[in-house]
Design an enzyme around this catalytic site. Structure first.
Site, PDB file in Angstrom:
ATOM      1  N   ASP A  61     123.216  87.061 122.274  1.00 41.88           N
ATOM      2  CA  ASP A  61     122.457  87.638 121.149  1.00 41.88           C
ATOM      3  C   ASP A  61     123.188  88.859 120.588  1.00 41.88           C
ATOM      4  OD1 ASP A  61     120.236  85.906 121.223  1.00 41.88           O
ATOM      5  OD2 ASP A  61     119.238  87.108 122.763  1.00 41.88           O
TER       6      ASP A  61
ATOM      7  N   LYS B  87     113.896  85.954 129.172  1.00 40.52           N
ATOM      8  CA  LYS B  87     115.291  86.434 129.251  1.00 40.52           C
ATOM      9  C   LYS B  87     115.507  87.449 130.383  1.00 40.52           C
ATOM     10  CE  LYS B  87     116.163  85.764 124.326  1.00 40.52           C
ATOM     11  NZ  LYS B  87     116.633  86.328 123.061  1.00 40.52           N
TER      12      LYS B  87
HETATM   13  P1  NDP Z   1     109.613  92.590 121.675  1.00 41.85           P
HETATM   14  O1  NDP Z   1     108.218  92.108 121.854  1.00 41.85           O
HETATM   15  O2  NDP Z   1     110.474  92.796 122.870  1.00 41.85           O
HETATM   16  O3  NDP Z   1     109.566  94.000 120.844  1.00 41.85           O
HETATM   17  C1  NDP Z   1     108.825  94.124 119.686  1.00 41.85           C
HETATM   18  C2  NDP Z   1     109.050  95.512 119.047  1.00 41.85           C
HETATM   19  O4  NDP Z   1     108.398  95.486 117.775  1.00 41.85           O
HETATM   20  C3  NDP Z   1     108.463  96.689 119.821  1.00 41.85           C
HETATM   21  O5  NDP Z   1     109.323  97.788 119.706  1.00 41.85           O
HETATM   22  C4  NDP Z   1     107.133  96.954 119.090  1.00 41.85           C
HETATM   23  O6  NDP Z   1     106.725  98.311 119.112  1.00 41.85           O
HETATM   24  C5  NDP Z   1     107.517  96.607 117.673  1.00 41.85           C
HETATM   25  N1  NDP Z   1     106.389  96.169 116.845  1.00 41.85           N
HETATM   26  C6  NDP Z   1     105.633  95.049 116.977  1.00 41.85           C
HETATM   27  N2  NDP Z   1     104.710  94.977 115.981  1.00 41.85           N
HETATM   28  C7  NDP Z   1     104.908  96.061 115.198  1.00 41.85           C
HETATM   29  C8  NDP Z   1     104.291  96.541 114.008  1.00 41.85           C
HETATM   30  N3  NDP Z   1     103.279  95.887 113.419  1.00 41.85           N
HETATM   31  N4  NDP Z   1     104.765  97.689 113.472  1.00 41.85           N
HETATM   32  C9  NDP Z   1     105.781  98.352 114.026  1.00 41.85           C
HETATM   33  N5  NDP Z   1     106.422  97.965 115.161  1.00 41.85           N
HETATM   34  C10 NDP Z   1     105.979  96.825 115.738  1.00 41.85           C
HETATM   35  O7  NDP Z   1     110.284  91.579 120.647  1.00 41.85           O
HETATM   36  P2  NDP Z   1     111.785  91.024 120.599  1.00 41.85           P
HETATM   37  O8  NDP Z   1     112.736  92.160 120.628  1.00 41.85           O
HETATM   38  O9  NDP Z   1     111.940  89.929 121.587  1.00 41.85           O
HETATM   39  O10 NDP Z   1     111.804  90.320 119.136  1.00 41.85           O
HETATM   40  C11 NDP Z   1     111.670  91.104 117.987  1.00 41.85           C
HETATM   41  C12 NDP Z   1     111.941  90.278 116.735  1.00 41.85           C
HETATM   42  O11 NDP Z   1     113.289  89.793 116.747  1.00 41.85           O
HETATM   43  C13 NDP Z   1     111.045  89.053 116.561  1.00 41.85           C
HETATM   44  O12 NDP Z   1     110.582  89.060 115.224  1.00 41.85           O
HETATM   45  C14 NDP Z   1     111.964  87.887 116.809  1.00 41.85           C
HETATM   46  O13 NDP Z   1     111.589  86.767 116.028  1.00 41.85           O
HETATM   47  C15 NDP Z   1     113.320  88.435 116.345  1.00 41.85           C
HETATM   48  N6  NDP Z   1     114.485  87.811 116.997  1.00 41.85           N
HETATM   49  C16 NDP Z   1     115.477  87.255 116.227  1.00 41.85           C
HETATM   50  C17 NDP Z   1     116.603  86.700 116.813  1.00 41.85           C
HETATM   51  C18 NDP Z   1     117.682  86.079 115.956  1.00 41.85           C
HETATM   52  O14 NDP Z   1     118.574  85.418 116.526  1.00 41.85           O
HETATM   53  N7  NDP Z   1     117.678  86.254 114.656  1.00 41.85           N
HETATM   54  C19 NDP Z   1     116.785  86.675 118.284  1.00 41.85           C
HETATM   55  C20 NDP Z   1     115.703  87.295 119.010  1.00 41.85           C
HETATM   56  C21 NDP Z   1     114.589  87.840 118.372  1.00 41.85           C
HETATM   57  P3  NDP Z   1     105.783  98.926 120.312  1.00 41.85           P
HETATM   58  O15 NDP Z   1     106.720  99.278 121.433  1.00 41.85           O
HETATM   59  O16 NDP Z   1     105.155 100.128 119.695  1.00 41.85           O
HETATM   60  O17 NDP Z   1     104.809  97.847 120.677  1.00 41.85           O
END
Ligand code: NDP
Length: 260
Positions: free
Chosen positions: A100, A64
């Site tokens: 989104d 994206k």
């Molecule tokens: P990113 O990889 O950009 O960000 C992930 C975030 O999650 C970071 O802030 C990371 O923290 C945090 N994180 C990951 N694992 C853990 C954990 N075990 N405990 C706490 N924090 C954690 O992901 P996206 O923003 O692209 O996607 C996030 C979620 O949104 C996904 O589950 C995806 O499936 C969902 N999604 C749903 C959509 C919908 O239409 N319903 C659309 C797009 C996404 P840190 O910075 O510390 O690593």
């Protein structure tokens, strides 16, 4: 008239239900179009491929931000977010949008009178949601596991698990991927207790699954929803862009809903 050609770019893309959603809308509305999946290892050929072969497209993880950088023009809130999930081929120009953000905002309308929100996570989805909520006049705070990604949220109140102090928020939104594959909460249990004791509603953007976050919210008798409507509505808004607002939002929803 020539059949229209749409796709979704991603890596991985095999799991995406967008082709099904758009397929049902194309069929239901009697349109002449195809919607395929395009697996792209890296994003360097995205622009060329798109302009050569497609009228419009969606973009999913992890392309994206790269797609944003390759657009000839970016419209609407995508300019602030720095990521696009919808591309339109306008006479050989790649135009980018982000649906989104608006998709999430529409899905949140089940919960009335939201004035403050706490977003868990600081990735791409948190960015899209935080900008639209701010634009709608909602006070937004961000809580993330680590500090580095919070640097992108300079206009918001931010905290990490270490320096977070619990306070009241109308809604808590989980945008972390905690709970997607493993049964983990998005923050340590003691923080989560403080959050659920001080909120009215909870949304998880993960869909088709009751995550530990949603399970815990239910234990606190907090009204919840998952990310299915966000996914549905971003698709409806994208379809509207594909067809230049020929159809109403309400007309498209029942067809796309069949994909869930
Ligand atoms: P990113 O990889 O950009 O960000 C992930 C975030 O999650 C970071 O802030 C990371 O923290 C945090 N994180 C990951 N694992 C853990 C954990 N075990 N405990 C706490 N924090 C954690 O992901 P996206 O923003 O692209 O996607 C996030 C979620 O949104 C996904 O589950 C995806 O499936 C969902 N999604 C749903 C959509 C919908 O239409 N319903 C659309 C797009 C996404 P840190 O910075 O510390 O690593």
């Amino acid at each position: 008239m020539k059949a229209k050609s749409f796709t979704i770019f991603g890596n991985p893309v095999a799991h995406s239900i967008s082709p099904k959603m758009h397929g049902f809308a194309i069929e239901g509305l009697g349109l002449d179009a195809t919607y395929t999946k395009t697996h792209l290892e890296g994003a360097c050929r995205l622009r060329t491929l798109f302009l050569e072969s497609f009228d419009a497209a969606n973009v999913t993880v992890p392309h994206k931000e790269a797609a944003f950088g390759q657009c000839d023009e970016v419209r609407g809130i995508a300019q602030e977010i720095g990521a696009v999930n919808t591309l339109i081929n306008e006479n050989g120009h790649m135009i980018g949008y982000n649906t989104d953000a608006e998709g999430f905002y529409r899905s949140m309308q089940d919960f009335p009178d939201i004035k403050s929100a706490l977003i868990l996570g600081a990735g791409g989805t948190a960015k899209a949601i935080s900008y639209i909520l701010k634009e709608k006049g909602i006070e937004v705070s961000i809580l993330n596991r680590s500090a580095s990604r919070l640097e992108a949220f300079e206009n918001f109140k931010t905290a990490t698990w270490e320096n977070f102090e619990a306070s009241y928020h109308d809604i808590i939104i989980n945008t972390t991927s905690a709970g997607l594959e493993e049964e983990t909460l998005p923050a340590p249990k003691n923080i989560m207790i403080g959050l659920f004791e001080h909120t009215k509603y909870a949304i998880d953007v993960i869909y088709n699954k009751e995550t530990p976050f949603l399970k815990m919210a239910k234990e606190y008798k907090i009204p919840t929803k998952d990310g299915a409507d966000m996914l549905l509505y971003q698709g409806v808004l994208a379809f509207n862009l594909f067809y230049h607002d020929t159809f109403s939002f309400e007309e498209i929803v029942p067809f796309m809903q069949k994909a869930f």
